[in-house]
Motif scaffolding. Structure first.
Motif, PDB file in Angstrom:
ATOM      1  N   GLN A 205      74.711  49.129  17.821  1.00  0.00           N
ATOM      2  CA  GLN A 205      74.108  47.847  17.460  1.00  0.00           C
ATOM      3  C   GLN A 205      74.954  46.736  18.064  1.00  0.00           C
ATOM      4  O   GLN A 205      76.181  46.721  17.928  1.00  0.00           O
ATOM      5  N   VAL A 206      74.318  45.807  18.759  1.00  0.00           N
ATOM      6  CA  VAL A 206      75.010  44.679  19.389  1.00  0.00           C
ATOM      7  C   VAL A 206      74.556  43.384  18.726  1.00  0.00           C
ATOM      8  O   VAL A 206      73.356  43.107  18.652  1.00  0.00           O
ATOM      9  N   VAL A 207      75.512  42.600  18.231  1.00  0.00           N
ATOM     10  CA  VAL A 207      75.218  41.301  17.624  1.00  0.00           C
ATOM     11  C   VAL A 207      76.021  40.247  18.378  1.00  0.00           C
ATOM     12  O   VAL A 207      77.252  40.280  18.382  1.00  0.00           O
ATOM     13  N   SER A 208      75.327  39.313  19.025  1.00  0.00           N
ATOM     14  CA  SER A 208      75.996  38.275  19.807  1.00  0.00           C
ATOM     15  C   SER A 208      75.880  36.922  19.114  1.00  0.00           C
ATOM     16  O   SER A 208      74.781  36.501  18.742  1.00  0.00           O
ATOM     17  N   LEU A 209      77.015  36.250  18.944  1.00  0.00           N
ATOM     18  CA  LEU A 209      77.065  34.890  18.398  1.00  0.00           C
ATOM     19  C   LEU A 209      77.415  33.952  19.547  1.00  0.00           C
ATOM     20  O   LEU A 209      78.446  34.122  20.209  1.00  0.00           O
ATOM     21  N   ILE A 210      76.563  32.968  19.782  1.00  0.00           N
ATOM     22  CA  ILE A 210      76.612  32.222  21.039  1.00  0.00           C
ATOM     23  C   ILE A 210      76.737  30.715  20.807  1.00  0.00           C
ATOM     24  O   ILE A 210      75.980  30.124  20.036  1.00  0.00           O
ATOM     25  N   LEU A 211      77.713  30.117  21.499  1.00  0.00           N
ATOM     26  CA  LEU A 211      77.797  28.661  21.619  1.00  0.00           C
ATOM     27  C   LEU A 211      77.179  28.308  22.973  1.00  0.00           C
ATOM     28  O   LEU A 211      77.697  28.704  24.011  1.00  0.00           O
ATOM     29  N   SER A 212      76.089  27.582  22.952  1.00  0.00           N
ATOM     30  CA  SER A 212      75.346  27.338  24.189  1.00  0.00           C
ATOM     31  C   SER A 212      75.920  26.173  24.983  1.00  0.00           C
ATOM     32  O   SER A 212      76.156  25.084  24.441  1.00  0.00           O
ATOM     33  N   ASP A 213      76.103  26.405  26.283  1.00  0.00           N
ATOM     34  CA  ASP A 213      76.511  25.319  27.183  1.00  0.00           C
ATOM     35  C   ASP A 213      75.479  25.128  28.293  1.00  0.00           C
ATOM     36  O   ASP A 213      75.797  24.608  29.358  1.00  0.00           O
ATOM     37  N   VAL A 214      74.238  25.532  28.021  1.00  0.00           N
ATOM     38  CA  VAL A 214      73.185  25.449  29.032  1.00  0.00           C
ATOM     39  C   VAL A 214      71.977  24.715  28.444  1.00  0.00           C
ATOM     40  O   VAL A 214      71.608  24.916  27.284  1.00  0.00           O
ATOM     41  N   ILE A 215      71.360  23.877  29.243  1.00  0.00           N
ATOM     42  CA  ILE A 215      70.191  23.113  28.824  1.00  0.00           C
ATOM     43  C   ILE A 215      69.066  24.034  28.367  1.00  0.00           C
ATOM     44  O   ILE A 215      68.716  24.987  29.064  1.00  0.00           O
ATOM     45  N   GLY A 216      68.526  23.762  27.187  1.00  0.00           N
ATOM     46  CA  GLY A 216      67.429  24.555  26.651  1.00  0.00           C
ATOM     47  C   GLY A 216      67.854  25.827  25.954  1.00  0.00           C
ATOM     48  O   GLY A 216      67.034  26.553  25.401  1.00  0.00           O
ATOM     49  N   ASP A 217      69.155  26.151  25.979  1.00  0.00           N
ATOM     50  CA  ASP A 217      69.723  27.323  25.301  1.00  0.00           C
ATOM     51  C   ASP A 217      69.055  28.652  25.686  1.00  0.00           C
ATOM     52  O   ASP A 217      68.773  29.490  24.821  1.00  0.00           O
ATOM     53  N   PRO A 218      68.797  28.901  26.974  1.00  0.00           N
ATOM     54  CA  PRO A 218      68.177  30.180  27.361  1.00  0.00           C
ATOM     55  C   PRO A 218      69.181  31.319  27.264  1.00  0.00           C
ATOM     56  O   PRO A 218      70.236  31.298  27.901  1.00  0.00           O
ATOM     57  N   LEU A 219      68.856  32.336  26.488  1.00  0.00           N
ATOM     58  CA  LEU A 219      69.797  33.429  26.228  1.00  0.00           C
ATOM     59  C   LEU A 219      70.199  34.177  27.490  1.00  0.00           C
ATOM     60  O   LEU A 219      71.325  34.677  27.593  1.00  0.00           O
ATOM     61  N   ASP A 220      69.287  34.268  28.440  1.00  0.00           N
ATOM     62  CA  ASP A 220      69.594  35.044  29.649  1.00  0.00           C
ATOM     63  C   ASP A 220      70.422  34.262  30.661  1.00  0.00           C
ATOM     64  O   ASP A 220      70.863  34.818  31.671  1.00  0.00           O
ATOM     65  N   ILE A 221      70.648  32.983  30.402  1.00  0.00           N
ATOM     66  CA  ILE A 221      71.409  32.155  31.336  1.00  0.00           C
ATOM     67  C   ILE A 221      72.803  31.840  30.806  1.00  0.00           C
ATOM     68  O   ILE A 221      73.770  31.771  31.566  1.00  0.00           O
ATOM     69  N   ILE A 222      72.955  31.653  29.495  1.00  0.00           N
ATOM     70  CA  ILE A 222      74.261  31.313  28.919  1.00  0.00           C
ATOM     71  C   ILE A 222      75.265  32.417  29.249  1.00  0.00           C
ATOM     72  O   ILE A 222      75.045  33.580  28.916  1.00  0.00           O
ATOM     73  N   ALA A 223      76.374  32.046  29.909  1.00  0.00           N
ATOM     74  CA  ALA A 223      77.385  33.012  30.372  1.00  0.00           C
ATOM     75  C   ALA A 223      76.747  34.118  31.207  1.00  0.00           C
ATOM     76  O   ALA A 223      77.235  35.243  31.261  1.00  0.00           O
ATOM     77  N   SER A 224      75.634  33.804  31.835  1.00  0.00           N
ATOM     78  CA  SER A 224      74.878  34.749  32.674  1.00  0.00           C
ATOM     79  C   SER A 224      74.276  35.901  31.876  1.00  0.00           C
ATOM     80  O   SER A 224      74.012  36.974  32.410  1.00  0.00           O
ATOM     81  N   GLY A 225      74.044  35.675  30.570  1.00  0.00           N
ATOM     82  CA  GLY A 225      73.262  36.596  29.746  1.00  0.00           C
ATOM     83  C   GLY A 225      73.718  38.037  29.680  1.00  0.00           C
ATOM     84  O   GLY A 225      72.922  38.942  29.928  1.00  0.00           O
ATOM     85  N   PRO A 226      74.972  38.314  29.287  1.00  0.00           N
ATOM     86  CA  PRO A 226      75.431  39.715  29.264  1.00  0.00           C
ATOM     87  C   PRO A 226      74.748  40.583  28.211  1.00  0.00           C
ATOM     88  O   PRO A 226      74.741  41.807  28.339  1.00  0.00           O
ATOM     89  N   THR A 227      74.162  39.964  27.185  1.00  0.00           N
ATOM     90  CA  THR A 227      73.491  40.758  26.151  1.00  0.00           C
ATOM     91  C   THR A 227      72.011  40.395  26.022  1.00  0.00           C
ATOM     92  O   THR A 227      71.393  40.679  24.998  1.00  0.00           O
ATOM     93  N   ALA A 228      71.449  39.775  27.025  1.00  0.00           N
ATOM     94  CA  ALA A 228      70.039  39.364  26.983  1.00  0.00           C
ATOM     95  C   ALA A 228      69.278  39.957  28.159  1.00  0.00           C
ATOM     96  O   ALA A 228      69.809  40.073  29.266  1.00  0.00           O
ATOM     97  N   ALA A 229      68.031  40.341  27.900  1.00  0.00           N
ATOM     98  CA  ALA A 229      67.180  40.840  28.977  1.00  0.00           C
ATOM     99  C   ALA A 229      67.045  39.757  30.040  1.00  0.00           C
ATOM    100  O   ALA A 229      66.766  38.602  29.730  1.00  0.00           O
ATOM    101  N   SER A 230      67.243  40.126  31.278  1.00  0.00           N
ATOM    102  CA  SER A 230      67.197  39.150  32.361  1.00  0.00           C
ATOM    103  C   SER A 230      65.763  38.773  32.706  1.00  0.00           C
ATOM    104  O   SER A 230      64.878  39.624  32.771  1.00  0.00           O
ATOM    105  N   SER A 231      65.556  37.483  32.905  1.00  0.00           N
ATOM    106  CA  SER A 231      64.241  37.013  33.335  1.00  0.00           C
ATOM    107  C   SER A 231      64.210  36.775  34.843  1.00  0.00           C
ATOM    108  O   SER A 231      63.253  36.229  35.373  1.00  0.00           O
ATOM    109  N   HIS A 232      65.292  37.186  35.522  1.00  0.00           N
ATOM    110  CA  HIS A 232      65.384  36.955  36.965  1.00  0.00           C
ATOM    111  C   HIS A 232      65.540  38.274  37.717  1.00  0.00           C
ATOM    112  O   HIS A 232      66.021  39.271  37.179  1.00  0.00           O
TER     113      HIS A 232
END
Length: 505
Positions: A205-232
């Motif tokens: 089980q992976v639980v990620s707690l994220i402080l966003s530094d990206v406009i719109g808070d996209p999970l796959d972009i913040i820190a390059s999305g290590p725990t998010a499905a990539s949309s690219h």
């Protein structure tokens, strides 16, 4: 208090509310003795076997310290990658709450000097990769992510070397690529970014707690999305490289990976073992600043938490907005000059295409403000600077100097309204570091450029060399620099405009 003091107080309040430790303690709780559970924003995760922690980013040291305090002996082991020198800097600043206790179970690896991947960051990324690969279905991996995480998690796909990937990133940044574009390229060429860390940790089980530094808070972009499905996909990466004319200057290793890895975005169901939660953002920081500004007696409006685009164009937008506010406070907002400025703002907003900004609605709200009441306009986001010179600075200092120059020129326009108001503009990075300088940003007024000329400092000359830090350092012995020291957090940048009618009594 002066406008400058108010601006500084509001900036500090905004940053304070997104400090990692208080936010983590609000979001994360442990309950139960015999059958312990991790509560994350009221969602329960049973601790069946081992609880592990990894993290990467500028704010992660404070987050990890708070997490270990909450988790206690339930935490088996942790590894965090943090910026080079941050422990010493926080120790020197007396920020003990941001530091791990002696005999901590969390290993700290410092790297990414000047926010660029380096061998130490690579060593930390490799250790995180090894930990994730050894997890089982009964383990829980708590992942702490904040701004700066991308540079601290370099794991290039072989045969790409770290130096080759770093050189490509520098070339993109120098061409004015946005953070979203940089991260898209990074994750396509990485083992851990773009959901790679989550895939390696499966079936835990992976639980990620994220402080966003990206406009719109996209999970796959913040820190390059290590725990998010990539949309690219690789195709997106190729388009970005083509946009900045870099396709024909790629290292052979990068060409090999891009040609042999035509991956498509992963399906969301591949990440059913992952829970990503944003615990802090620019929007939250601005909300606190708004609350504080209203308590100080300002009529306060939020422009946008997603201000982006070329720093020069954004500076023009702020200058026009300040002129319109001054006209409003002077009772001239409905005249010909006011109509002209409103038209300029609508056109600029359309050109910049700032997400979520409806300039027509904002101008309508501005017209409803009480006459003579001091005004505070708040905004956040991240501008881009196209480097043309060899000077020293950062996007916030450059933005402040460009706004100062624009206001200087506007003072010469008939019926500008600027002579009837006191004005302060502030722009600062919430992490406390703007570019490779010790300043978080700077503030300016309409008088700044004229006063600097009396000291022999020509703002235009410094701007042409991207040398805003040198300008502000020399002008009035650095009094207009915003220096906070490292803050332990990072939710992009904040801009403040404070305006009040000049007291002519």
């Amino acid at each position: 208090m002066s406008l400058c003091e108010h601006a500084l107080s509001l900036f500090r309040s905004a940053v304070g509310t997104v400090r990692p430790a208080p936010m983590l303690k609000r979001a994360l709780k442990l309950q139960g003795e015999r059958c312990p559970q991790l509560l994350v924003n009221s969602r329960a995760f049973p601790l069946k076997r081992g609880l592990y922690l990894v993290g990467f980013g500028k704010a992660v040291l404070g987050m990890a310290a708070a997490a270990e305090e909450i988790l206690g002996d339930h935490l088996v082991r942790g590894i965090i990658n943090v910026p080079l020198g941050i422990q010493e800097s926080l120790q020197r600043a007396g920020m003990q709450e941001m530091l791990l206790k002696p005999h901590s179970r969390i290993q700290v690896i410092e790297g990414a000097k000047n926010n660029l991947p380096d061998p130490e960051a690579l060593r930390g990324a490799s250790a995180i990769q090894e930990l994730a690969e050894g997890l089982t279905a009964d383990d829980l991996l708590l992942v702490l992510i904040s701004g700066g995480g991308s540079a601290l998690l370099p794991a290039p796909i072989p045969p790409i070397l770290l130096e080759e990937k770093e050189k490509l990133t520098k070339m993109l940044a120098s061409q004015g690529a946005a953070i979203q574009e940089l991260n898209t390229v990074r994750k396509i060429l990485s083992l851990l970014k773009g959901g790679g860390l989550a895939r390696l940790a499966y079936p835990a089980q992976v639980v990620s707690l994220i402080l966003s530094d990206v406009i719109g808070d996209p999970l796959d972009i913040i820190a390059s999305g290590p725990t998010a499905a990539s949309s690219h996909s690789v195709q997106d990466c190729l388009q970005i490289l083509a946009k900045y004319n870099l396709l024909h200057s790629l290292p052979s290793s990068v060409e090999a990976v891009l040609s042999s890895n035509p991956t498509k975005p992963a399906a969301a169901e591949d990440y059913s073992h992952v829970c990503n939660i944003i615990i802090g953002s620019n929007t939250l920081a601005l909300a606190e600043a708004k609350h504080q500004a209203e308590s100080l007696g300002y009529a306060t409006l939020l422009l946008s938490a997603a201000v982006c685009g070329d720093v020069g164009r954004v500076a023009v937008l702020y200058c026009q907005l300040i002129c319109l506010l001054c006209l409003h406070l002077a009772g001239l907002g409905e005249g010909p000059r006011g109509s002209e400025v409103r038209g300029n703002l609508l056109q600029l907003a359309a050109e910049l295409d700032i997400p979520g900004l409806n300039m027509a609605e904002f101008l309508q709200a501005l017209q409803g403000l009480e006459p003579q009441k001091p005004v505070c306009i708040l905004a956040g986001g991240e501008t881009t600077v196209q480097l043309q010179g060899t000077g020293k600075g950062g996007r916030n200092q450059e933005l402040a100097l460009r706004v100062g120059l624009g206001l200087h020129r506007a003072r010469g326009v008939e019926a500008s309204g600027l002579g009837m108001c006191d004005v302060v503009f502030l722009s600062g990075g919430t992490d406390g570091q703007d570019g490779p300088t010790e300043a978080a940003g700077a503030f300016c007024s309409p008088e700044l450029v004229a006063e600097a000329l009396q000291e022999g400092l020509d703002a235009e000359t410094f701007l042409s060399n991207n040398d805003s830090y040198t300008f502000f350092s020399r002008f009035q012995r650095g009094r207009h620099l915003l220096v906070t020291g490292l803050t332990g957090t990072n939710v992009m940048d904040i801009q403040l405009i404070l305006i009040r009618a000049t007291d002519r009594s």
